[in-house]
Design an enzyme around this catalytic site. Sequence first.
Site, short mmCIF file in Angstrom:
data_model
loop_
_atom_site.label_atom_id
_atom_site.label_comp_id
_atom_site.label_asym_id
_atom_site.label_seq_id
_atom_site.Cartn_x
_atom_site.Cartn_y
_atom_site.Cartn_z
CE LYS A 178 -3.86 2.10 2.72
NZ LYS A 178 -4.77 1.85 3.64
CB SER A 190 -7.98 4.04 2.98
OG SER A 190 -7.23 3.42 3.96
CB SER A 220 -8.79 1.41 5.90
OG SER A 220 -9.53 2.57 6.13
#
Length: 495
Positions: free
Chosen positions: A78, A158, A182
């Site tokens: 990420k 997210s 998330s």
Amino acid sequence: MTAPNELTIAEARDALRRGEMTSVELTEACLNAIEAAGALNAFVHKTPEIALDRARAADIRLQQGDAPAMCGIPVGIKDLFCTEGMPSQAASRILSGFRPEYESTVSAQLRDAGAVMLGKLNMDEFAMGSSNETACYGPVVNPWRRCNDDTALTPGGSSGGSASAVAANLCLGATGTDTGGSIRQPAAFTGTVGIKPTYGRCSRWGIIAFASSLDQAGPMTRTVQDAAIMLQAMCGHDAKDSTSADLPVPDFEAALTGDIRGKRIGLPREYRMDGMPDEIEKLWADGAQMLRDAGAEVVDISLPHTKYALPAYYVIAPAEASSNLARYDGVRYGHRAKLSQGDGITEMYEKTRAEGFGPEVQRRVMIGTYVLSAGFYDAYYNRARKVRALIKRDFDQVFGDGIDAILTPATPSAAFGLGEMADADPVQMYLNDVFTVTVNLAGLPGIALPTGLDRQGLPLGLQLIGQPWGEADLLNVAHVLERAAGFVAKPARWW
């Protein structure tokens, strides 16, 4: 025959050790899949040269016969994790051009375990969002589609890029971060598995901060077994992180015995929300019955302060964000706005932050600054902290009464269309976190896994919440639920 990039981490690990393929071959299959999946917008900084170098090094370790479980396994990272010499933007314009000279502890541990980094994954800007629509790179697209409908769907946020990449077989696993859901919400939206470990189990060092008392890294994978394998490599005490727990890390994969006889599973009555879709109600009831059939005792419990969790979260998280994001000012690194003649440092700050931060980040910084201001600190921030303590006490009492794990829905719906909430009140988007934020406020481990499909053919997930530091037992309960649910659906390839 299953393509190499479609293997689970466990399957690939075993195949690599048997010499049935090499890490280079596995990595090339993933790199080819990434190139063919541009429509998903999941990978935003690709690192094929680094990936192949690490794959070749992994093959040497494998030949020597002393390789960790993640050795040779291609993963995505990420964009919130700092990676040495590579773009690490947190999906924000304000960090454009930033290439850190250091590596986050979690990505370093994966690297040292022999995992192969394929590149950096898209996400909501500074992890603020539930749909992956706030990124400076543009939105990620969910590989799933509704039946007879070509509407582009959100993968959740997210960690939407991580979820989409794993679901579409672009990588075998991915790192995510979870501040209010998330990891777990995107996992539920994409038919994947995501675990948020206990706060302090994984180091936060080198992860670009959103809300420091809530953020926690975790893996996103295709199975619970894979989550156990990858989490093992990501955990451990880190002296560079003052919140990192100096506790031994159990063998999570060995804990997957499949035996939960005598375990007590709680169903919190407060999670039965008004207007909850019938499909979510049925999914939850079916999950509870699966655990009963496996020998667990399922009991109703009460977490009375649950209704205050969402408002408390959306005071605490923006407050911490406004403090953490104050460092982005255009002085030392990242984006700096062009200045007009006569502009001073105040104008530079204002213009840089106005250009660099997107609307959602600006909204949360403003909320956070407001609740931390002198006239409102006690009325909002301190009150939210007290509510947080009450929420944690609810969980402590339930676990103290002999509950081993708690079963809840993961999300209030299946994935929705990109743009469908663009004109809605922001609070409507925040409601996607209604089942997940309590876990972060209490610092507990939580896992989401797919257990069914809705009437439009989209995946639905359930959440299990465990005792502090109880990831091993939590993974075992999730493993039993996963086997009982038998979820094998895959998105039909359209990209």
